[in-house]
Design an enzyme around this catalytic site. Structure first.
Site, PDB file in Angstrom:
ATOM      1  N   PRO A   2       0.841  -1.194   0.000  1.00  0.00           N
ATOM      2  CA  PRO A   2       0.000   0.000   0.000  1.00  0.00           C
ATOM      3  C   PRO A   2       0.881   1.250   0.000  1.00  0.00           C
ATOM      4  O   PRO A   2       1.867   1.317   0.736  1.00  0.00           O
ATOM      5  CB  PRO A   2      -0.787  -0.118   1.320  1.00  0.00           C
ATOM      6  CG  PRO A   2      -0.696  -1.553   1.715  1.00  0.00           C
ATOM      7  CD  PRO A   2       0.611  -2.057   1.157  1.00  0.00           C
ATOM      8  N   ALA A   3       0.528   2.235  -0.840  1.00  0.00           N
ATOM      9  CA  ALA A   3       1.406   3.404  -0.981  1.00  0.00           C
ATOM     10  C   ALA A   3       1.618   4.111   0.353  1.00  0.00           C
ATOM     11  O   ALA A   3       2.723   4.533   0.671  1.00  0.00           O
ATOM     12  CB  ALA A   3       0.815   4.374  -2.001  1.00  0.00           C
ATOM     13  N   GLY A   5       1.919   4.147   4.298  1.00  0.00           N
ATOM     14  CA  GLY A   5       2.140   3.321   5.480  1.00  0.00           C
ATOM     15  C   GLY A   5       2.250   4.208   6.709  1.00  0.00           C
ATOM     16  O   GLY A   5       2.397   5.439   6.595  1.00  0.00           O
ATOM     17  N   LEU A   6       2.222   3.593   7.862  1.00  0.00           N
ATOM     18  CA  LEU A   6       2.395   4.349   9.105  1.00  0.00           C
ATOM     19  C   LEU A   6       3.853   4.279   9.536  1.00  0.00           C
ATOM     20  O   LEU A   6       4.387   3.180   9.760  1.00  0.00           O
ATOM     21  CB  LEU A   6       1.509   3.781  10.219  1.00  0.00           C
ATOM     22  CG  LEU A   6       1.631   4.540  11.549  1.00  0.00           C
ATOM     23  CD1 LEU A   6       1.072   5.960  11.428  1.00  0.00           C
ATOM     24  CD2 LEU A   6       0.913   3.799  12.674  1.00  0.00           C
ATOM     25  N   GLY A   7       4.493   5.436   9.659  1.00  0.00           N
ATOM     26  CA  GLY A   7       5.851   5.487  10.186  1.00  0.00           C
ATOM     27  C   GLY A   7       5.816   5.331  11.699  1.00  0.00           C
ATOM     28  O   GLY A   7       4.887   5.831  12.351  1.00  0.00           O
ATOM     29  N   ASP A  32       5.648   0.640   9.002  1.00  0.00           N
ATOM     30  CA  ASP A  32       7.093   0.720   8.811  1.00  0.00           C
ATOM     31  C   ASP A  32       7.786   0.722  10.173  1.00  0.00           C
ATOM     32  O   ASP A  32       7.556   1.614  10.987  1.00  0.00           O
ATOM     33  CB  ASP A  32       7.470   1.990   8.049  1.00  0.00           C
ATOM     34  CG  ASP A  32       8.958   2.023   7.789  1.00  0.00           C
ATOM     35  OD1 ASP A  32       9.396   1.338   6.842  1.00  0.00           O
ATOM     36  OD2 ASP A  32       9.698   2.680   8.543  1.00  0.00           O
ATOM     37  N   LYS A  66      13.876  -3.388   9.432  1.00  0.00           N
ATOM     38  CA  LYS A  66      15.189  -3.037   8.875  1.00  0.00           C
ATOM     39  C   LYS A  66      16.337  -3.663   9.662  1.00  0.00           C
ATOM     40  O   LYS A  66      16.240  -3.846  10.883  1.00  0.00           O
ATOM     41  CB  LYS A  66      15.357  -1.505   8.878  1.00  0.00           C
ATOM     42  CG  LYS A  66      14.137  -0.776   8.323  1.00  0.00           C
ATOM     43  CD  LYS A  66      14.324   0.701   8.135  1.00  0.00           C
ATOM     44  CE  LYS A  66      12.999   1.347   7.775  1.00  0.00           C
ATOM     45  NZ  LYS A  66      12.189   1.738   8.926  1.00  0.00           N
ATOM     46  N   HIS A  99      19.099  -0.737   6.744  1.00  0.00           N
ATOM     47  CA  HIS A  99      18.661   0.563   7.250  1.00  0.00           C
ATOM     48  C   HIS A  99      19.538   1.715   6.729  1.00  0.00           C
ATOM     49  O   HIS A  99      19.037   2.753   6.346  1.00  0.00           O
ATOM     50  CB  HIS A  99      18.658   0.535   8.784  1.00  0.00           C
ATOM     51  CG  HIS A  99      17.748   1.536   9.419  1.00  0.00           C
ATOM     52  ND1 HIS A  99      17.103   1.289  10.612  1.00  0.00           N
ATOM     53  CD2 HIS A  99      17.376   2.772   9.043  1.00  0.00           C
ATOM     54  CE1 HIS A  99      16.362   2.352  10.927  1.00  0.00           C
ATOM     55  NE2 HIS A  99      16.515   3.258  10.000  1.00  0.00           N
TER      56      HIS A  99
END
Ligand code: A2P
Length: 307
Positions: A2-3, A5-7, A32, A66, A99
């Site tokens: 999905p374009a 995302g939740l950081g 993320d 990451k 990362h």
């Protein structure tokens, strides 16, 4: 993927779990994460609770994490992803990223270097070897896609010379003051998705990554004018712009109203004139300079990091 995302960088322990639950309910499916953010255990519990409550199924979620800088090197990757999977309570990640193209001594663990002796130079820990470990984690089914973060086009080209599998994603800082137009074109030409971090200008970044000359993106007059005219917030204008130009993005919020507002913005369409006006804001301004990786005595410099 999905374009939007939740950081979760800077989402405080004690807050992030509730934010993830709220985000799932609001319709977020892309999260993320990273061990450095110090909150994967709480995110894992929140995701497990959301799944157990029937709010979402695992296969509807896209979870990214990451490899931290202390675990570069072919043989360190699989153990590192297994630790992250345990913390997130998952059997697999949808995406695992290197990362930073920067290697620390393993003894640093999930932490920061204090002197030049805490680094491993690029020839001691070649990115090609780390990438081979990423490919191994993919072939073992520990993740479904592999990618990189904070890579320039120069580093992507170099990695492609030895990679068996090309990165699916390059996650980099990108927003109207650093649109990364050339890198976006390189990624698009090579089938790599560019995911924008700090897409709102990372106003809550910690003091250690603040510079006196940093502008405030949210206050930019062009963004503010478009948002007022369109009945949107400045954050929504930046999110709509990022989606419309073909990037993925991971704005961070722990606030329920802003979580919903940000998700709604992904389906807003801006006019061509507004897209052009925002494209004109490029100042090449990097908020996240990686200055901690280029301290005195480090084998990395700003010039080699952002080659
Ligand atoms: P908060 O978590 O309180 O909502 P970035 O994603 O570029 O790192 O920016 C994150 C910062 O932007 C955080 O301070 C976050 O605060 C804030 N933020 C996120 N969404 C919005 C929004 N819709 N309006 C204003 N600020 C926002």
């Amino acid at each position: 993927m999905p374009a939007l995302g939740l950081g979760t960088w800077k989402s405080a322990p004690g807050e992030v779990g509730a934010a993830v639950r709220e985000a799932v309910r609001a319709g977020y499916r892309h999260f993320d994460c990273a061990p450095l953010y110090g909150n994967e255990v709480e995110i894992g519990a929140a995701l497990a609770d959301a799944i157990a409550a029937g709010e979402v199924k695992r296969d509807e979620l896209w979870i990214t994490s990451k490899l931290w800088n202390s675990f570069h090197g072919r043989d360190n990757v699989v153990p590192a992803i297994r630790r992250t999977l345990a913390d997130l309570r998952l059997d697999y990640l949808d995406l695992y990223l290197i990362h930073w193209p920067v290697a620390f001594q393993e003894r640093i663990g999930i932490g920061y270097p204090k002197s030049g002796a805490d680094f491993r130079a690029p020839d001691e820990a070649p990115l090609a070897d780390t990438w081979a470990g990423m490919e191994e984690s993919l072939s073992l089914g520990l993740c479904r896609n592999i990618g990189v973060s904070n890579f320039t086009a120069t580093k992507l080209v170099r990695l492609a010379r030895t990679a068996k599998i090309l990165p699916a994603v390059n996650q980099v800082e990108s927003h109207p003051y650093l649109p990364q137009t050339g890198l976006l074109r390189h990624c698009a030409d090579n089938g790599i998705v560019l995911t924008a971090y700090a897409p709102l200008g990372s106003g809550d970044r910690p003091a250690r990554v603040r510079a006196a000359d940093d502008p405030v993106l949210m206050d930019d007059p062009v963004i503010v004018e478009i948002s007022a005219r369109r009945g949107l917030t400045p954050a929504q204008v930046m999110i709509a712009w990022a989606v419309q130009r073909g990037t993925s993005l991971i704005p961070k919020s722990t606030n329920p109203a802003r979580l919903a507002q940000n998700l709604a913005a992904a389906s807003v369409t801006l006019t061509a004139a507004d897209m052009t006006a925002i494209a004109g804001l490029d100042r090449g301004h990097r908020f996240i300079k990686g200055a901690l990786w280029t301290i005195d005595g480090s084998p990395y410099t700003q010039a080699t990091l952002w080659d």
